[in-house]
Design an enzyme around this catalytic site. Structure first.
Site, mmCIF file in Angstrom:
data_model
loop_
_atom_site.group_PDB
_atom_site.id
_atom_site.type_symbol
_atom_site.label_atom_id
_atom_site.label_comp_id
_atom_site.label_asym_id
_atom_site.label_seq_id
_atom_site.Cartn_x
_atom_site.Cartn_y
_atom_site.Cartn_z
ATOM 1 N N ALA A 192 -17.226 12.846 25.446
ATOM 2 C CA ALA A 192 -16.694 11.613 26.013
ATOM 3 C C ALA A 192 -17.805 10.602 26.314
ATOM 4 O O ALA A 192 -18.998 10.892 26.175
ATOM 5 C CB ALA A 192 -15.900 11.922 27.281
ATOM 6 N N HIS A 193 -17.391 9.417 26.772
ATOM 7 C CA HIS A 193 -18.344 8.323 26.978
ATOM 8 C C HIS A 193 -19.343 8.637 28.095
ATOM 9 O O HIS A 193 -19.031 9.283 29.082
ATOM 10 C CB HIS A 193 -17.634 6.992 27.243
ATOM 11 C CG HIS A 193 -16.663 7.005 28.392
ATOM 12 N ND1 HIS A 193 -15.829 5.954 28.658
ATOM 13 C CD2 HIS A 193 -16.388 7.925 29.342
ATOM 14 C CE1 HIS A 193 -15.092 6.221 29.714
ATOM 15 N NE2 HIS A 193 -15.418 7.408 30.154
ATOM 16 N N ASN A 194 -20.584 8.184 27.834
ATOM 17 C CA ASN A 194 -21.695 8.281 28.789
ATOM 18 C C ASN A 194 -22.180 9.697 29.053
ATOM 19 O O ASN A 194 -22.945 9.932 29.984
ATOM 20 C CB ASN A 194 -21.349 7.591 30.117
ATOM 21 C CG ASN A 194 -21.054 6.123 29.923
ATOM 22 O OD1 ASN A 194 -19.905 5.694 30.014
ATOM 23 N ND2 ASN A 194 -22.075 5.344 29.614
ATOM 24 N N GLN A 234 -15.147 -0.787 26.207
ATOM 25 C CA GLN A 234 -16.330 0.066 26.102
ATOM 26 C C GLN A 234 -17.465 -0.740 25.484
ATOM 27 O O GLN A 234 -17.444 -1.018 24.279
ATOM 28 C CB GLN A 234 -16.009 1.297 25.264
ATOM 29 C CG GLN A 234 -14.757 2.053 25.737
ATOM 30 C CD GLN A 234 -14.946 2.700 27.092
ATOM 31 O OE1 GLN A 234 -15.667 3.685 27.240
ATOM 32 N NE2 GLN A 234 -14.300 2.154 28.124
#
Length: 311
Positions: free
Chosen positions: A225-227, A184
């Site tokens: 969560a990511h993004n 990440q």
């Protein structure tokens, strides 16, 4: 609770741009519910369904609106937004945490040499701030938080106890031998006047950044969560989760124990009821809910086919 603060109703009315029906010099020394109020309490009535509790309340000072105003022996602070007045009064009676009030850094905090801290920052016990983090002016980070890496927090934001910001997103490439981790390498950008509840987890991005925009309010135990991108002035209740790469507009509101699957878009001014799962783009503002009674798996399968045909 110690009663070390007291205010006249006139002071509170002036502070909140409200009107008084009754004695403006009446003194209150605590904030309470209608049911547990004493005769020196100030309480509030914002919803007509709670009017029944006023009848037996000992409170002699009530924040309310014109609709719920009573002709009795009490004193009333009247405002078209009583809940907002209550919010301001709660600040008057808040017990001050001296450590936070003094904008101190607890000696047990661990701060990377690569991190940059602004002015008047408060950092609680056992906080860890990792590399490439920027903490803006007047930010409060309460005890046991981890600001892992590549996190930017803008001014006047509050992070409550035990939250983890900038952790790895859930990214793996499946192979015949198992899963290969995807590193990440994005960041996490948190705007100003954001409040993040206790034990929340917000991942930094996989490539681009995760973004929490100005004025967002998160309850406890929320996973972002990511993004993910969450627009300004959104509010999300406890135990909710938003999967990766979802883009959410401004003024989003989501009830508790709800979820949003990944890679979808939600427009501005959407309200989602509790226990709802959003599975596709929402392109029109409005209220959305997707709850169903609990049932066995076979019955649920039949119901879902019926709902799909009707849709």
């Amino acid at each position: 609770m110690p009663k070390d603060k007291s205010y006249s109703l006139g002071y509170i009315a002036d502070l909140t741009n409200s009107n008084i029906v009754g004695n403006k010099d009446f003194i209150v020394d605590n904030l309470s519910t209608l049911e547990k109020a004493s005769n020196s309490s100030i309480t509030f009535l914002a919803n007509t369904k709670y009017r029944k509790y006023l009848r037996n309340s000992k409170s002699l000072a009530v924040i309310t609106n014109q609709e719920n105003l009573q002709e009795d022996h009490r004193n009333y602070i009247v405002n078209e937004s009583p809940y907002e007045v209550y919010a301001h009064v709660s600040k008057l009676f808040k017990r001050v945490n001296i450590e936070i009030e003094n904008k101190s850094i607890h000696p047990s905090a661990v701060i990377s040499n690569d991190a940059i801290l602004g002015e008047n920052v408060s950092i609680g016990a056992n906080v860890v701030i990792g590399p490439n983090c920027f903490i803006g002016n007047n930010v409060i980070i309460k005890s046991n938080c981890s600001i892992v890496q590549d996190v930017q927090i803008s001014e006047s934001t509050i992070i409550h106890n035990g939250s983890v910001l900038g952790s790895d997103g859930f990214g793996y490439a499946p192979t015949k031998n198992g899963y290969t981790k995807i590193e990440q390498i994005g960041g996490l950008i948190i705007g100003s006047n954001v409040e993040i509840g206790a034990c929340c987890s917000i991942d930094r991005g996989a490539i681009s950044d995760t973004e929490i925009h100005d004025g967002v309010k998160l309850d406890n135990q929320i996973q972002i969560a990511h993004n993910v991108i969450i627009g300004k002035n959104s509010a999300i209740a406890a135990s909710s989760a938003i999967a990766g790469s979802t883009v959410i507009g401004k003024n989003f509101r989501m009830g508790g124990m709800s979820g949003v699957i990944g890679h979808i878009k939600i427009c501005d001014n959407v309200t989602v009821g509790a226990h709802t799962l959003i599975t596709k783009d929402i392109k029109e503002p409005g209220n959305y809910v997707g709850t169903m009674p609990t049932q066995d798996k076979n019955s649920w399968a039949k119901s879902s086919i019926f709902i799909k045909k009707r849709g």
